[in-house]
Design a protein around this motif. Structure first.
Motif, PDB file in Angstrom:
ATOM      1  N   ARG A  38       0.837  -1.206   0.000  1.00 52.39           N
ATOM      2  CA  ARG A  38       0.000   0.000   0.000  1.00 52.39           C
ATOM      3  C   ARG A  38       0.869   1.252   0.000  1.00 52.39           C
ATOM      4  O   ARG A  38       0.601   2.205  -0.733  1.00 52.39           O
ATOM      5  N   ALA A  39       1.912   1.242   0.839  1.00 55.42           N
ATOM      6  CA  ALA A  39       2.807   2.409   0.905  1.00 55.42           C
ATOM      7  C   ALA A  39       3.462   2.639  -0.460  1.00 55.42           C
ATOM      8  O   ALA A  39       3.610   3.779  -0.902  1.00 55.42           O
ATOM      9  N   TYR A  40       3.837   1.568  -1.130  1.00 60.45           N
ATOM     10  CA  TYR A  40       4.474   1.691  -2.448  1.00 60.45           C
ATOM     11  C   TYR A  40       3.507   2.203  -3.505  1.00 60.45           C
ATOM     12  O   TYR A  40       3.848   3.071  -4.307  1.00 60.45           O
ATOM     13  N   ASN A  41       2.296   1.673  -3.504  1.00 57.56           N
ATOM     14  CA  ASN A  41       1.361   2.014  -4.584  1.00 57.56           C
ATOM     15  C   ASN A  41       0.570   3.285  -4.326  1.00 57.56           C
ATOM     16  O   ASN A  41       0.260   4.013  -5.258  1.00 57.56           O
ATOM     17  N   PHE A  42       0.210   3.523  -3.063  1.00 54.24           N
ATOM     18  CA  PHE A  42      -0.742   4.603  -2.789  1.00 54.24           C
ATOM     19  C   PHE A  42      -0.299   5.555  -1.691  1.00 54.24           C
ATOM     20  O   PHE A  42      -0.972   6.549  -1.431  1.00 54.24           O
ATOM     21  N   GLY A  43       0.820   5.252  -1.053  1.00 54.95           N
ATOM     22  CA  GLY A  43       1.281   6.106   0.036  1.00 54.95           C
ATOM     23  C   GLY A  43       1.110   5.448   1.394  1.00 54.95           C
ATOM     24  O   GLY A  43       0.135   4.742   1.619  1.00 54.95           O
TER      25      GLY A  43
ATOM     26  N   SER B 182      -0.195  10.771   1.018  1.00 50.60           N
ATOM     27  CA  SER B 182       1.261  10.965   0.984  1.00 50.60           C
ATOM     28  C   SER B 182       1.811  10.335  -0.303  1.00 50.60           C
ATOM     29  O   SER B 182       1.128   9.551  -0.960  1.00 50.60           O
ATOM     30  N   THR B 183       3.051  10.697  -0.659  1.00 47.63           N
ATOM     31  CA  THR B 183       3.627  10.222  -1.923  1.00 47.63           C
ATOM     32  C   THR B 183       3.860   8.713  -1.914  1.00 47.63           C
ATOM     33  O   THR B 183       4.499   8.199  -0.986  1.00 47.63           O
ATOM     34  N   PRO B 184       3.341   7.999  -2.929  1.00 47.80           N
ATOM     35  CA  PRO B 184       3.627   6.557  -3.002  1.00 47.80           C
ATOM     36  C   PRO B 184       5.132   6.316  -3.075  1.00 47.80           C
ATOM     37  O   PRO B 184       5.844   7.048  -3.771  1.00 47.80           O
ATOM     38  N   TRP B 185       5.607   5.333  -2.370  1.00 45.36           N
ATOM     39  CA  TRP B 185       7.042   5.070  -2.318  1.00 45.36           C
ATOM     40  C   TRP B 185       7.609   4.686  -3.680  1.00 45.36           C
ATOM     41  O   TRP B 185       8.800   4.873  -3.925  1.00 45.36           O
ATOM     42  N   ASN B 186       6.770   4.168  -4.578  1.00 44.50           N
ATOM     43  CA  ASN B 186       7.306   3.807  -5.896  1.00 44.50           C
ATOM     44  C   ASN B 186       7.632   5.037  -6.741  1.00 44.50           C
ATOM     45  O   ASN B 186       8.190   4.923  -7.821  1.00 44.50           O
ATOM     46  N   LYS B 187       7.250   6.205  -6.239  1.00 41.53           N
ATOM     47  CA  LYS B 187       7.611   7.451  -6.939  1.00 41.53           C
ATOM     48  C   LYS B 187       8.928   8.021  -6.411  1.00 41.53           C
ATOM     49  O   LYS B 187       9.416   9.032  -6.904  1.00 41.53           O
TER      50      LYS B 187
END
Lengths: 425, 425
Positions: free
Chosen positions: B112-117, B122-127
């Motif tokens: 979830r943190a990677y895809n949506f924050g 908040s900024t997704p970690w994959n960004k």
């Protein structure tokens, strides 16, 4: 009887007056019914209660000696893979049994494609500019919601009684950004239609520009026939795909949530050996394993396909009268007026109704104000927008037969009222 | 007895000869034992068998009237949220009950943190360019594997008997790319230590440069005391965090996989009201709901915290003798030789042993060749690399007491043999 469209303004005004009276009388009854989701009725769960008899629930060793109470067997126990393989029409070796929610397995499939690639070593979709996904309409809102969440561009593809418009699909998949397609190929949610053999063959044969295309085959209603003598038959897409070497794009899903217990049953996926190995490799990171005690209970309860069929006949005996009440009332109240169209499904969980253009929202609102909640108008379309505002999904399973009779009468009054309002504008 | 290090070359050669003979005798026994994973023994599952008595398994209506056989109640049934809240030391309103696997809940948290924050909006970690994560070592391989899968940079933080080195942690979190930290704060896997009050306070108080930091609090062994009179007590991190307004970074997890049935139990997470609402909002896309029938069975079986404590006492009575056999043999065979160090845990599932530097791999290999599989050396470190090649995790629960006695004798011979080999080099 005259059709609504051929009525004079006076006739319509007169009719409106009568309908308003009927509607007000209904509103006074203080109904409080929910037909918004495809929820089974309590009696349907009672059918499966023997799954907790000691001779089933008290067993924890599989035929091959696996103690289902302990960790291990990520792919599911053999008995259960066998059972679900029959539902998905594939070899048991191609089946992965995962938890109780097929929606979760589909979500994970999309999430995996975004983070790690739809195939082993293919480019993760989150590295791409734009991902597009084909959405046969009317369709299942929970499918579309997953696509939307991940920021895909959703492309609506109209369905008729044979399935999605294949000319359009074949054209759209020439775009390499089109990465996949949602499908509920049998007793589709909500239209109840089953893909024709030709549609299945063309889906298996089509050339997609994307070499990591995912054809989601959500066979949620594979065993949900309503009639013994009128069952739709779905062509085996896996076998068709093998003829064209396209089987790696197939992700087949099934669920027992509407066979035994909703949310407490078992769900599975099937894929080509190559794709199944990728799925297992990736699911390894997610969990040590799924609920194998529940898997064994299901496998022991459904000894074989025959007992599953018998079980589904009992389910049908509860659901069929509800479908017939809805269809009978629609026929009686709306057919001659020609103010709505619908299919008569041979199975599944829904009846899909098309009102006159621009009337669906109004009908849902009228029902709601008189105490009957329907699926939100537009929900069956991507982004929740039905461009013609005409599709309504009816979920007849949850209410009792008596409640349903009232609800569907109210629905017909609301359809007529909304149609007359439209024509009078 | 002389320590190994103070022995002469002759003494060592002499000892090696004797050890080789002992080792060969063991190898001939044809042992086939697996101590690699923290798997409960079958007798531990027998304790919970009454969960399938008709008076429990035949009930499907909750106190508040929810039919657990149907869809709904995504966050879990009230009875079960209450039960897990006691394990996680939070209010029931902060608990989300999700499926049977806490690892899956943690995986989903990272995904979830990677895809949506990590937080809503908040900024997704994959960004982001680089995400770093703190990994107290020795730690749990399955945690580290999730971080690695998502491409994080893993930073090892040494632990002592009080928990992770907090000076180092406080320094590291000044880097805004450090987005989170894994923790098993009580009876840690594998060292068995419990974070001291000071460590908990400093974790709650520390300033992280990242405002979307996630402190993973995997309280997997919260009720897994081995002794009634020697229980570790973990400070309530949620209460400490509230004092510093840092509670939104907390994600607390617990599981009943090692309380009732492994993989077939219930798992939950707890978070601040704000974060719990975000979790619910996002899990909505994943599934219609988790297995509430299993939730109700657990809630009915464990009427209250007292019955949970009694149940865990029965578990401890089975596990304790196994820990004592391992610890007793280590003490007898290795202590005076000073060729290994270990903690005596008051609970949990593991015993963590540090050999002399550069000996762990060799010990694991020697055991394996004589029929006893241990956790791979290095597994308790990020990337599977133990820089000093000295940590070995022993999982004593699964083998029978007799098997365990043999296995740990072989282990001690292997440690001595590997140490002597090293000193003779």
């Amino acid at each position: 009887m005259t059709t609504l469209c051929s009525m004079t303004r006076e006739q319509l005004l007169d009719m409106q007056k009568g309908l308003k009276q009927e509607y007000d009388d209904f509103a006074k009854k203080g109904l409080k019914l929910d037909m918004s989701r495809g929820k089974p009725a309590p009696e349907q769960f009672d059918i499966s209660k023997d799954m907790f008899l000691p001779e089933i629930a008290g067993k924890w060793i599989t035929e091959t000696g696996i103690d289902v109470r302990n960790y291990g067997s990520l792919e599911g126990i053999p008995e259960c893979r066998e059972l679900l393989s029959k539902m998905m029409d594939v070899d048991a070796s191609q089946v992965f049994v995962g938890g109780s929610s097929s929606l979760n397995l589909m979500y994970d499939t999309i999430s995996r494609a975004y983070n790690f690639g739809a195939r082993k070593n293919s480019t993760p979709w989150n590295k791409l500019g734009k991902v597009k996904f084909l959405c046969p309409v009317p369709g299942y809102d929970r499918h579309f919601a997953i696509s939307q969440l991940f920021g895909m561009e959703l492309i609506a593809v109209p369905m008729d009684k044979n399935g999605p418009d294949m000319d359009m699909v074949e054209e759209l998949v020439k775009d390499e950004n089109v990465k996949g397609m949602w499908n509920i190929p049998k007793y589709s949610n909500p239209s109840g239609i089953t893909y024709s053999d030709e549609v299945v063959r063309r889906l298996a044969a089509m050339n997609t520009a994307a070499d990591d295309f995912i054809l989601i085959w959500d066979n949620a209603y594979c065993v949900h026939d309503l009639y013994e003598d009128r069952c739709d038959k779905l062509l085996n897409i896996y076998e068709e795909s093998k003829k064209h070497n396209t089987e790696d794009r197939l992700m087949i899903f099934c669920s027992m949530s509407k066979v035994t217990f909703s949310g407490s049953a078992i769900a599975g996926l099937a894929a080509s050996p190559k794709m199944l190995s990728y799925v297992k490799e990736m699911v390894f990171y997610q969990t040590i394993g799924f609920d194998k005690m529940n898997q064994l209970r299901h496998a022991l309860y459904f000894k074989n396909v025959e007992s599953l069929k018998k079980h589904m006949k009992k389910q049908a005996d509860i659901i069929r009268p509800k479908f017939e009440v809805v269809l009978g009332t629609l026929e009686k109240e709306l057919k001659d007026l020609e103010c709505a169209e619908w299919q008569k499904p041979n199975g599944g969980y829904f009846i899909s109704i098309d009102t006159m253009e621009g009337c669906a929202k109004r009908v849902v609102q009228l029902c709601k104000e008189a105490g009957v909640t329907l699926t939100t108008a537009g929900a069956t379309y991507p982004y929740g927008i039905d461009p013609k505002d005409k599709n309504i999904r009816i979920a007849p399973t949850y209410p009792s037969l008596d409640e349903l009779k009232l609800a569907i009468e109210l629905f017909c009054i609301s359809v007529k009222l909304a149609s007359v309002e439209k024509l009078l504008k």
